[in-house]
Structure formats: C-alpha cells, structure tokens
Write an enzyme that holds these catalytic residues in place. Structure first.
Site, PDB file in Angstrom:
ATOM      1  N   SER A 120       0.832  -1.209   0.000  1.00  0.00           N
ATOM      2  CA  SER A 120       0.000   0.000   0.000  1.00  0.00           C
ATOM      3  C   SER A 120       0.864   1.254   0.000  1.00  0.00           C
ATOM      4  O   SER A 120       2.059   1.181   0.314  1.00  0.00           O
ATOM      5  CB  SER A 120      -0.864  -0.014   1.274  1.00  0.00           C
ATOM      6  OG  SER A 120      -1.372   1.265   1.585  1.00  0.00           O
ATOM      7  N   TYR A 177      -3.453  -0.070  10.012  1.00  0.00           N
ATOM      8  CA  TYR A 177      -3.288  -0.455   8.601  1.00  0.00           C
ATOM      9  C   TYR A 177      -1.875  -0.116   8.126  1.00  0.00           C
ATOM     10  O   TYR A 177      -1.203  -0.921   7.486  1.00  0.00           O
ATOM     11  CB  TYR A 177      -4.316   0.301   7.774  1.00  0.00           C
ATOM     12  CG  TYR A 177      -4.382  -0.039   6.314  1.00  0.00           C
ATOM     13  CD1 TYR A 177      -3.734   0.759   5.366  1.00  0.00           C
ATOM     14  CD2 TYR A 177      -5.107  -1.141   5.858  1.00  0.00           C
ATOM     15  CE1 TYR A 177      -3.812   0.471   4.011  1.00  0.00           C
ATOM     16  CE2 TYR A 177      -5.194  -1.432   4.506  1.00  0.00           C
ATOM     17  CZ  TYR A 177      -4.550  -0.626   3.588  1.00  0.00           C
ATOM     18  OH  TYR A 177      -4.619  -0.910   2.241  1.00  0.00           O
TER      19      TYR A 177
HETATM   20  P1  NAP Z   1     -11.925  -4.976  -0.468  1.00  0.00           P
HETATM   21  O1  NAP Z   1     -12.761  -4.501  -1.599  1.00  0.00           O
HETATM   22  O2  NAP Z   1     -12.284  -4.626   0.935  1.00  0.00           O
HETATM   23  O3  NAP Z   1     -11.772  -6.587  -0.577  1.00  0.00           O
HETATM   24  C1  NAP Z   1     -11.023  -7.257   0.409  1.00  0.00           C
HETATM   25  C2  NAP Z   1     -11.334  -8.717   0.271  1.00  0.00           C
HETATM   26  O4  NAP Z   1     -10.640  -9.444   1.298  1.00  0.00           O
HETATM   27  C3  NAP Z   1     -12.831  -9.010   0.446  1.00  0.00           C
HETATM   28  O5  NAP Z   1     -13.244 -10.016  -0.448  1.00  0.00           O
HETATM   29  C4  NAP Z   1     -12.869  -9.503   1.880  1.00  0.00           C
HETATM   30  O6  NAP Z   1     -13.957 -10.331   2.160  1.00  0.00           O
HETATM   31  C5  NAP Z   1     -11.582 -10.297   1.944  1.00  0.00           C
HETATM   32  N1  NAP Z   1     -11.204 -10.592   3.329  1.00  0.00           N
HETATM   33  C6  NAP Z   1     -11.174  -9.724   4.369  1.00  0.00           C
HETATM   34  N2  NAP Z   1     -10.806 -10.372   5.486  1.00  0.00           N
HETATM   35  C7  NAP Z   1     -10.615 -11.673   5.152  1.00  0.00           C
HETATM   36  C8  NAP Z   1     -10.227 -12.845   5.862  1.00  0.00           C
HETATM   37  N3  NAP Z   1      -9.974 -12.817   7.187  1.00  0.00           N
HETATM   38  N4  NAP Z   1     -10.135 -14.014   5.196  1.00  0.00           N
HETATM   39  C9  NAP Z   1     -10.412 -14.069   3.871  1.00  0.00           C
HETATM   40  N5  NAP Z   1     -10.781 -12.992   3.121  1.00  0.00           N
HETATM   41  C10 NAP Z   1     -10.872 -11.819   3.776  1.00  0.00           C
HETATM   42  O7  NAP Z   1     -10.437  -4.495  -0.667  1.00  0.00           O
HETATM   43  P2  NAP Z   1      -9.649  -4.045  -1.977  1.00  0.00           P
HETATM   44  O8  NAP Z   1      -9.745  -2.577  -2.151  1.00  0.00           O
HETATM   45  O9  NAP Z   1      -9.993  -4.968  -3.112  1.00  0.00           O
HETATM   46  O10 NAP Z   1      -8.167  -4.332  -1.460  1.00  0.00           O
HETATM   47  C11 NAP Z   1      -7.580  -5.610  -1.618  1.00  0.00           C
HETATM   48  C12 NAP Z   1      -6.183  -5.497  -1.027  1.00  0.00           C
HETATM   49  O11 NAP Z   1      -5.524  -4.350  -1.603  1.00  0.00           O
HETATM   50  C13 NAP Z   1      -6.189  -5.261   0.480  1.00  0.00           C
HETATM   51  O12 NAP Z   1      -5.061  -5.931   1.047  1.00  0.00           O
HETATM   52  C14 NAP Z   1      -5.983  -3.744   0.588  1.00  0.00           C
HETATM   53  O13 NAP Z   1      -5.368  -3.384   1.826  1.00  0.00           O
HETATM   54  C15 NAP Z   1      -5.069  -3.493  -0.561  1.00  0.00           C
HETATM   55  N6  NAP Z   1      -5.047  -2.123  -1.082  1.00  0.00           N
HETATM   56  C16 NAP Z   1      -6.201  -1.524  -1.483  1.00  0.00           C
HETATM   57  C17 NAP Z   1      -6.098  -0.239  -2.042  1.00  0.00           C
HETATM   58  C18 NAP Z   1      -7.296   0.521  -2.523  1.00  0.00           C
HETATM   59  O14 NAP Z   1      -7.165   1.737  -2.758  1.00  0.00           O
HETATM   60  N7  NAP Z   1      -8.440  -0.099  -2.690  1.00  0.00           N
HETATM   61  C19 NAP Z   1      -4.857   0.373  -2.183  1.00  0.00           C
HETATM   62  C20 NAP Z   1      -3.725  -0.299  -1.705  1.00  0.00           C
HETATM   63  C21 NAP Z   1      -3.831  -1.558  -1.168  1.00  0.00           C
HETATM   64  P3  NAP Z   1     -15.213  -9.659   2.963  1.00  0.00           P
HETATM   65  O15 NAP Z   1     -16.004  -8.964   1.929  1.00  0.00           O
HETATM   66  O16 NAP Z   1     -15.916 -10.809   3.605  1.00  0.00           O
HETATM   67  O17 NAP Z   1     -14.626  -8.702   3.987  1.00  0.00           O
HETATM   68  C1  GCO Z   2      -6.960   5.172   3.251  1.00  0.00           C
HETATM   69  C2  GCO Z   2      -7.077   4.240   2.070  1.00  0.00           C
HETATM   70  C3  GCO Z   2      -5.700   3.720   1.688  1.00  0.00           C
HETATM   71  C4  GCO Z   2      -5.824   2.786   0.524  1.00  0.00           C
HETATM   72  C5  GCO Z   2      -4.512   2.245   0.108  1.00  0.00           C
HETATM   73  C6  GCO Z   2      -3.583   3.303  -0.412  1.00  0.00           C
HETATM   74  O1  GCO Z   2      -7.860   5.156   4.099  1.00  0.00           O
HETATM   75  O2  GCO Z   2      -5.962   5.905   3.283  1.00  0.00           O
HETATM   76  O3  GCO Z   2      -7.949   3.169   2.354  1.00  0.00           O
HETATM   77  O4  GCO Z   2      -5.121   3.089   2.770  1.00  0.00           O
HETATM   78  O5  GCO Z   2      -6.624   1.694   0.825  1.00  0.00           O
HETATM   79  O6  GCO Z   2      -3.922   1.465   1.076  1.00  0.00           O
HETATM   80  O7  GCO Z   2      -2.462   2.644  -0.986  1.00  0.00           O
END
Ligand code: NAP
Ligand code: GCO
Length: 267
Positions: A148, A161
């Site tokens: 992230s 986080y």
């Molecule tokens: P999301 O839409 O919240 O999806 C997360 C997924 O992980 C959901 O399917 C969730 O299932 C599942 N999950 C959560 N806890 C779990 C557990 N204990 N066991 C199995 N599955 C679990 O998140 P996203 O935005 O796609 O992000 C995916 C990854 O990218 C995460 O690691 C997040 O930190 C990272 N990330 C996101 C962003 C962003 O801007 N979106 C940026 C950087 C990094 P449930 O629906 O049941 O909770």
């Molecule tokens: C926040 C956002 C970020 C993104 C991502 C950025 O609240 O700042 O959720 O943490 O999810 O991790 O890279």
C-alpha cells in the site's frame, strides 16, 4: 530468442489469490486467467465465494472457490492441502485479503488494532508459510503481497493499517531473503488509491452533491489526476507472477500513478 511475450505467460500455473470475490483480488485473478493460469480463490463467507464464482463464470473463468478465513492457521493449512489435492500445487500466491479500520489511534481499541494486524500482516505470513513447502518441492514459486501507499506513508486514522502494510513490506523482503535460493520470488505491489469497495467511503458524494474532500485531495496528489482502477494493477501483477520477473525479488512495485514521487498540485 523466443518471443519475449512468452515469458509473461502463466499457462499451466495454479494461482491462489486470497480474498478475491471482488475488488483488486478479482481483477488480478482475471488477469492471471487471461495469461493462462488456473484460478483458485478464497473468501471468508460461502455467499461471497458463491458470488465470486458467479462473477468469474460471467467472464468465462472456471475458478475454484473455497471458504477460508486467512487468519486461521489450521484452516489455511487445510485449504492448501485441499487445493493441492483437488487442483494442484500452488505456483503463484497473491496475499490480497485485507481490511482497514479508519479510527483515530487514541480512539482505537487494542482489539481493533490487532484485528487489522491479524488480517493484513499475520495472514500473509500464515498463508505464505503454508504454500512455500509446495513451491520448494516444485522448484519455483511466486509470492505477491498487496502492500500500500501506507507501506511508505502514514496518515490520520490508519495507524493499524499502516503498521501492517509497513510490516508486509518487510515480510516481503524477508521471504525474498530466506527462499530466494529455492527459486521463490517474493515481491509486493503497492497500489495507489484505487476505486474499490474499500475506498468507497473516501469517494462518496457530499450531501450538497460536491466531491468528498478526500477524493479531491487524492486527485491533487496524483500526477495522473485520477483514482486508480483495478485494471491498472493487472499488467504489473502478471509481470510479477511470470518468468519475466524471475530476477526481481524483494521489490515493492508501486502502481500509484506517481503519488510517491509528487508533492501534490498547489491548491
Ligand atoms: P476490499 O474490496 O475490501 O476486498 C477485500 C477482500 O478481502 C474481500 O473479499 C474480503 O472479504 C476479503 N477478506 C477480508 N478479510 C478476510 C479474511 N480474514 N479471510 C479471507 N478474506 C478476507 O479491498 P480491496 O480494495 O480490493 O483491497 C484488496 C487489497 O488491496 C487489500 O489488502 C488492501 O489493503 C489493498 N489495497 C487496497 C487499495 C485501494 O485503494 N483499494 C490500495 C492499496 C492496497 P469480505 O467482503 O468478507 O470482507
Ligand atoms: C486510506 C485508504 C488507503 C488505501 C490504500 C492506499 O484510508 O488511506 O484506504 O489506505 O486503501 O492502502 O495505498
């Protein structure tokens, strides 16, 4: 020299993407399928797995879905054994499952802090530990940890986080260090701000119809002047899962539109 594009193929590979019923995990799994991989994913509830299977089928992907909480070591060990029996030994692991709690640190309970660390840092350790022995037996493996911006930067309300994602960056480097000799490459992807359910609260329209202040803030902080999409992550994810990156190890590939390089547009 063979066709260089062949080195990006995932044909014949088994890929496990955790938490991939939707969002970033779903996009990465879709890209892997397009590159030839067999897709395996898990989610925490059967209805989510069913929803994911239907979504994959809609785009022509015959995925394998399992219910598993990635924080439960016994359940993860059982999941990996089941996958190895029913699908095949895992060649590619994406530790994607993650949660966030946006709470000012002094208002956050230790339990809430632990919950985030459990999913975002302990679980990638648990799943990687379960998958690595099979990769060693196979003589190769790819582990991609979804890090992230918060692997590098802090911000208000995301202490747990940021601690988890900072730790995940170092876990990535340590797996690289410990298993590079067994031809296992462990890298990270650091997405910028991506439009998924996880960031929906940061983008919702205000009661007067104006943009969320955080939405405008991120657009000003991003040279591309836009939020990322899950599609923006597909190519980098295929690269890190393929033979094209066999000498890339311990690296965090930031796919952030340039946020980390930019002071931000003057208001
Ligand atoms: P999301 O839409 O919240 O999806 C997360 C997924 O992980 C959901 O399917 C969730 O299932 C599942 N999950 C959560 N806890 C779990 C557990 N204990 N066991 C199995 N599955 C679990 O998140 P996203 O935005 O796609 O992000 C995916 C990854 O990218 C995460 O690691 C997040 O930190 C990272 N990330 C996101 C962003 C962003 O801007 N979106 C940026 C950087 C990094 P449930 O629906 O049941 O909770
Ligand atoms: C926040 C956002 C970020 C993104 C991502 C950025 O609240 O700042 O959720 O943490 O999810 O991790 O890279």
């Amino acid at each position: 020299m063979n066709n260089i594009l062949d080195s990006f193929s995932l044909k014949g590979k088994v890929a496990l993407i955790t938490g991939a019923s939707y969002g970033i995990g779903f996009a990465i799994a879709s890209a892997y399928a397009a590159a030839g991989a067999t897709i395996v994913f898990n989610d925490i509830r059967q209805e989510l797995v069913d929803k994911g299977l239907a979504s994959y089928k809609e785009i022509g992907i015959d995925a394998h879905g399992y219910v598993c909480d990635v924080t439960d070591e016994a359940a993860v060990q059982k999941l990996v054994a089941t996958i190895e029996k029913e699908v095949g030994v895992i060649d590619i692991l994406v530790n994607n499952a993650g949660i966030i709690k946006r709470i000012p640190m002094c208002d956050m309970t230790a339990e809430q802090f632990r919950q985030v660390i459990d999913v975002d840092l302990n679980a990638p350790f648990i799943v990687s530990k379960a998958v690595i022995p099979g990769m060693i037996r196979k003589g190769h493996g790819k582990i991609i940890n979804i890090c992230s911006m918060m692997s590098e930067l802090g911000r208000e309300t995301v202490s747990a986080y940021a601690a988890a994602k900072g730790g995940l960056k170092m876990l990535t480097r340590n797996i690289c260090s410990e298993y590079g000799e067994q031809n296992i490459q462990c890298n990270g992807i650091g997405p910028g701000y991506i439009a998924t359910p996880q960031t929906a609260p940061l983008r919702e329209r205000q009661p007067d119809g104006s943009r969320h202040p955080f939405d405008s803030f991120i657009v000003a902080k991003t040279p591309a002047a836009r939020w990322g999409t899950t599609e923006d992550l597909m190519g980098p994810a295929v690269f890190l899962a393929s033979d094209a990156s066999n000498f890339v190890n311990g690296h965090i590939l930031y796919v952030d539109g340039g946020i980390l390089a930019y002071i931000g547009k003057q208001p």
